[in-house]
Design a protein around this motif. Structure first.
Motif: not given
Length: 264
Positions: A111-117
């Motif tokens: 999972f990743s939440m609000w990280c990749l931007m």
């Protein structure tokens, strides 16, 4: 000179923008989350762990094998350890998902939440996550394509009198899909090129505006910023210009489009 890192206390305090984005996504797409017994789970860019505890952890079956919280920031991992205290089979790791990895373990879910931007090298990040997936593994990522708040930050920092503090704004605020006319196609194409299968990418729109100047500035200060490089007078001027642009761009008190792409 460098900007300061995320402020963990302010991130948790001024988190309404994140909740506004994530709640409808998990409500709409939770049916895509398929679980097996003894899952191993990696949370990339967990931050303080508050979003993980609210949105991911409650969905995991009680018989999960292990849950690994990872983040590039050691201070964030320290906060995550506090927030996850008492949770069984949870471990913590400082991890830069854009670097060559020495990780030998693989995971059933990533999972990743609000990280990749915040990651400029999307190909490297998605490739690393692909390599960390166990056979038949799955991933679920939520990130922002563009938001008027992002544009407001860049508009302020690119003014000549402030750009000297951040000469290369895109290194600090990469927002890789901000100007992409078809981010869904871009993300899907990249993932399929890497080797992901059964890729589903969605672009959702939500409306969010900060309720007041305090909330707007609180979130601005929670993100990487150059305020510590400025004199007190410059700080006041910088923040005032940010507020004025926030109103002009309708990021404060007015409804604006907020777009995010969860990639499964």
């Amino acid at each position: 000179m460098s900007v300061v890192d995320f402020d963990s206390n302010l991130i948790d305090q001024f988190n309404r923008i994140r909740d506004s984005e994530l709640k409808p996504i998990f409500s709409k797409y939770d049916y895509l989350l398929k679980w097996k017994p003894n899952e191993t789970i990696l949370d990339v860019g967990c931050g303080t762990g508050d979003m993980s505890l609210e949105f991911i952890y409650p969905l995991i079956p009680e018989d999960y094998a292990r849950y690994v919280c990872s983040d590039i920031s050691a201070s964030m991992i320290q906060e995550a350890e506090k927030n996850f205290e008492g949770k069984p089979r949870v471990s913590f790791e400082v991890l830069d998902i854009t670097k060559d990895l020495n990780e030998t373990n693989t995971f059933d879910y990533i999972f990743s939440m609000w990280c990749l931007m915040w990651v400029a090298n999307q190909m490297k990040a998605f490739t690393n996550m692909y390599d960390l997936l166990a056979p038949g593994g799955r991933s679920f990522h939520v990130f922002i394509q563009r938001h008027i708040f992002m544009e407001t930050i860049l508009e302020v920092i690119e003014r000549p009198k402030w750009k000297k503090f951040v000469p290369n704004p895109r290194e600090v605020y990469p927002f890789p899909y901000q100007n992409d006319s078809d981010p869904v196609a871009s993300v899907r194409s990249m993932m399929e090129e890497i080797g992901y299968v059964n890729v589903e990418v969605y672009l959702e729109k939500n409306t969010f505006a900060f309720r007041n100047e305090e909330e707007f500035l609180g979130y601005l200060k929670a993100l990487p910023n150059p305020l510590h490089l400025m004199s007190p007078e410059e700080q006041d001027e910088y923040l005032q210009e940010a507020i004025e642009l926030g109103y002009a761009n309708k990021a404060i008190t007015e409804s604006v489009d907020l777009s995010g792409a969860p990639c499964i």
